[in-house]
Design a protein around this motif. Structure first.
Motif, PDB file in Angstrom:
ATOM      1  N   GLN A 139       0.639  13.400  -2.223  1.00  0.00           N
ATOM      2  CA  GLN A 139      -0.562  13.050  -2.995  1.00  0.00           C
ATOM      3  C   GLN A 139      -1.245  11.881  -2.296  1.00  0.00           C
ATOM      4  O   GLN A 139      -0.658  10.808  -2.177  1.00  0.00           O
ATOM      5  CB  GLN A 139      -0.172  12.673  -4.429  1.00  0.00           C
ATOM      6  CG  GLN A 139      -1.345  12.403  -5.330  1.00  0.00           C
ATOM      7  CD  GLN A 139      -2.112  13.678  -5.678  1.00  0.00           C
ATOM      8  OE1 GLN A 139      -1.525  14.733  -5.855  1.00  0.00           O
ATOM      9  NE2 GLN A 139      -3.409  13.580  -5.754  1.00  0.00           N
TER      10      GLN A 139
ATOM     11  N   SER B  38      -7.881  14.571   1.317  1.00  0.00           N
ATOM     12  CA  SER B  38      -7.243  13.755   0.287  1.00  0.00           C
ATOM     13  C   SER B  38      -7.005  14.603  -0.955  1.00  0.00           C
ATOM     14  O   SER B  38      -7.647  15.626  -1.164  1.00  0.00           O
ATOM     15  CB  SER B  38      -8.087  12.526  -0.041  1.00  0.00           C
ATOM     16  OG  SER B  38      -9.336  12.912  -0.546  1.00  0.00           O
TER      17      SER B  38
ATOM     18  N   GLU C  39      -9.397   7.086  -2.180  1.00  0.00           N
ATOM     19  CA  GLU C  39      -9.816   5.834  -1.548  1.00  0.00           C
ATOM     20  C   GLU C  39      -9.222   5.656  -0.150  1.00  0.00           C
ATOM     21  O   GLU C  39      -9.635   4.792   0.607  1.00  0.00           O
ATOM     22  CB  GLU C  39      -9.509   4.613  -2.424  1.00  0.00           C
ATOM     23  CG  GLU C  39      -8.058   4.406  -2.752  1.00  0.00           C
ATOM     24  CD  GLU C  39      -7.650   5.028  -4.084  1.00  0.00           C
ATOM     25  OE1 GLU C  39      -6.584   4.641  -4.587  1.00  0.00           O
ATOM     26  OE2 GLU C  39      -8.365   5.892  -4.613  1.00  0.00           O
ATOM     27  N   PHE C  40      -8.264   6.506   0.219  1.00  0.00           N
ATOM     28  CA  PHE C  40      -7.702   6.465   1.575  1.00  0.00           C
ATOM     29  C   PHE C  40      -8.646   7.115   2.579  1.00  0.00           C
ATOM     30  O   PHE C  40      -8.492   6.962   3.774  1.00  0.00           O
ATOM     31  CB  PHE C  40      -6.361   7.189   1.614  1.00  0.00           C
ATOM     32  CG  PHE C  40      -5.183   6.316   1.316  1.00  0.00           C
ATOM     33  CD1 PHE C  40      -4.086   6.299   2.154  1.00  0.00           C
ATOM     34  CD2 PHE C  40      -5.156   5.507   0.195  1.00  0.00           C
ATOM     35  CE1 PHE C  40      -2.993   5.493   1.886  1.00  0.00           C
ATOM     36  CE2 PHE C  40      -4.073   4.708  -0.083  1.00  0.00           C
ATOM     37  CZ  PHE C  40      -2.989   4.696   0.765  1.00  0.00           C
TER      38      PHE C  40
ATOM     39  N   ARG D  51      -6.008   3.629   6.999  1.00  0.00           N
ATOM     40  CA  ARG D  51      -4.639   3.095   7.053  1.00  0.00           C
ATOM     41  C   ARG D  51      -3.624   4.150   7.456  1.00  0.00           C
ATOM     42  O   ARG D  51      -3.905   5.333   7.442  1.00  0.00           O
ATOM     43  CB  ARG D  51      -4.241   2.471   5.721  1.00  0.00           C
ATOM     44  CG  ARG D  51      -4.299   3.424   4.556  1.00  0.00           C
ATOM     45  CD  ARG D  51      -4.060   2.716   3.258  1.00  0.00           C
ATOM     46  NE  ARG D  51      -5.227   1.931   2.940  1.00  0.00           N
ATOM     47  CZ  ARG D  51      -5.529   1.477   1.748  1.00  0.00           C
ATOM     48  NH1 ARG D  51      -4.735   1.710   0.752  1.00  0.00           N
ATOM     49  NH2 ARG D  51      -6.602   0.770   1.539  1.00  0.00           N
TER      50      ARG D  51
ATOM     51  N   GLY E 178       0.795  -1.207   0.000  1.00  0.00           N
ATOM     52  CA  GLY E 178       0.000   0.000   0.000  1.00  0.00           C
ATOM     53  C   GLY E 178       0.837   1.270   0.000  1.00  0.00           C
ATOM     54  O   GLY E 178       0.314   2.341  -0.218  1.00  0.00           O
ATOM     55  N   GLU E 179       2.136   1.164   0.231  1.00  0.00           N
ATOM     56  CA  GLU E 179       2.998   2.337   0.305  1.00  0.00           C
ATOM     57  C   GLU E 179       2.985   3.111  -1.007  1.00  0.00           C
ATOM     58  O   GLU E 179       2.996   4.331  -1.009  1.00  0.00           O
ATOM     59  CB  GLU E 179       4.420   1.894   0.648  1.00  0.00           C
ATOM     60  CG  GLU E 179       5.407   3.032   0.620  1.00  0.00           C
ATOM     61  CD  GLU E 179       6.821   2.558   0.852  1.00  0.00           C
ATOM     62  OE1 GLU E 179       7.568   3.324   1.459  1.00  0.00           O
ATOM     63  OE2 GLU E 179       7.164   1.454   0.438  1.00  0.00           O
ATOM     64  N   TRP E 180       2.943   2.426  -2.131  1.00  0.00           N
ATOM     65  CA  TRP E 180       3.015   3.053  -3.438  1.00  0.00           C
ATOM     66  C   TRP E 180       1.831   3.966  -3.710  1.00  0.00           C
ATOM     67  O   TRP E 180       1.880   4.823  -4.568  1.00  0.00           O
ATOM     68  CB  TRP E 180       3.098   1.981  -4.523  1.00  0.00           C
ATOM     69  CG  TRP E 180       1.941   1.038  -4.498  1.00  0.00           C
ATOM     70  CD1 TRP E 180       1.831  -0.109  -3.784  1.00  0.00           C
ATOM     71  CD2 TRP E 180       0.696   1.184  -5.172  1.00  0.00           C
ATOM     72  NE1 TRP E 180       0.604  -0.686  -3.978  1.00  0.00           N
ATOM     73  CE2 TRP E 180      -0.113   0.078  -4.829  1.00  0.00           C
ATOM     74  CE3 TRP E 180       0.185   2.144  -6.037  1.00  0.00           C
ATOM     75  CZ2 TRP E 180      -1.409  -0.072  -5.318  1.00  0.00           C
ATOM     76  CZ3 TRP E 180      -1.098   1.973  -6.530  1.00  0.00           C
ATOM     77  CH2 TRP E 180      -1.876   0.870  -6.161  1.00  0.00           C
ATOM     78  N   GLN E 181       0.764   3.837  -2.954  1.00  0.00           N
ATOM     79  CA  GLN E 181      -0.441   4.617  -3.218  1.00  0.00           C
ATOM     80  C   GLN E 181      -0.318   6.064  -2.736  1.00  0.00           C
ATOM     81  O   GLN E 181      -1.093   6.908  -3.145  1.00  0.00           O
ATOM     82  CB  GLN E 181      -1.657   3.951  -2.578  1.00  0.00           C
ATOM     83  CG  GLN E 181      -1.959   2.596  -3.184  1.00  0.00           C
ATOM     84  CD  GLN E 181      -3.099   1.901  -2.484  1.00  0.00           C
ATOM     85  OE1 GLN E 181      -3.678   2.408  -1.543  1.00  0.00           O
ATOM     86  NE2 GLN E 181      -3.431   0.712  -2.939  1.00  0.00           N
ATOM     87  N   ILE E 182       0.619   6.347  -1.863  1.00  0.00           N
ATOM     88  CA  ILE E 182       0.855   7.702  -1.389  1.00  0.00           C
ATOM     89  C   ILE E 182       2.045   8.260  -2.164  1.00  0.00           C
ATOM     90  O   ILE E 182       3.112   7.664  -2.183  1.00  0.00           O
ATOM     91  CB  ILE E 182       1.196   7.719   0.121  1.00  0.00           C
ATOM     92  CG1 ILE E 182       0.048   7.175   0.951  1.00  0.00           C
ATOM     93  CG2 ILE E 182       1.604   9.116   0.576  1.00  0.00           C
ATOM     94  CD1 ILE E 182      -1.100   8.116   1.145  1.00  0.00           C
ATOM     95  N   GLY E 183       1.845   9.404  -2.806  1.00  0.00           N
ATOM     96  CA  GLY E 183       2.942  10.035  -3.534  1.00  0.00           C
ATOM     97  C   GLY E 183       3.603  11.098  -2.677  1.00  0.00           C
ATOM     98  O   GLY E 183       2.920  11.971  -2.137  1.00  0.00           O
TER      99      GLY E 183
ATOM    100  N   PRO F 195      -4.547   9.449  -2.385  1.00  0.00           N
ATOM    101  CA  PRO F 195      -5.695   9.026  -3.179  1.00  0.00           C
ATOM    102  C   PRO F 195      -7.001   9.098  -2.379  1.00  0.00           C
ATOM    103  O   PRO F 195      -7.000   8.895  -1.157  1.00  0.00           O
ATOM    104  CB  PRO F 195      -5.388   7.570  -3.543  1.00  0.00           C
ATOM    105  CG  PRO F 195      -3.917   7.416  -3.331  1.00  0.00           C
ATOM    106  CD  PRO F 195      -3.559   8.378  -2.251  1.00  0.00           C
TER     107      PRO F 195
END
Length: 86
Positions: free
Chosen positions: A25, A53, A29-30, A77, A7-12, A27
């Protein structure tokens, strides 16, 4: 909960290394709201900010050079990323 893993890749977080600002960044969906916390390597909280978000720019120009841990905590999360100020 993801700590430098799934899930780390989902936060920029960019740029990394950074100078005067750090873009985050998150998303949708967080969740709609998040808390960003920046910790020194000794665990001291140096910045905390509530955001929505999407895209957020953190002003970090007054921080000393070095490594930090950015914690992004939402309702669903928590993600921790290592960032470096040059």
């Amino acid at each position: 909960t993801a700590v430098n893993g799934a899930g780390e890749w989902q936060i920029g977080v960019y740029p990394n290394p950074f100078n005067s600002s750090l873009d985050v960044q998150i998303p949708a969906e967080f969740g709609k709201e998040a808390t960003l916390k920046l910790f020194s390597t000794s665990g001291q909280l140096v910045m905390s900010q509530k955001v929505t978000s999407g895209h957020t720019k953190l002003n970090v120009k007054d921080l000393p050079f070095g490594m930090y841990y950015l914690e992004v905590k939402t309702q669903s999360r928590t993600v921790v990323k290592k960032v470096i100020k040059e």
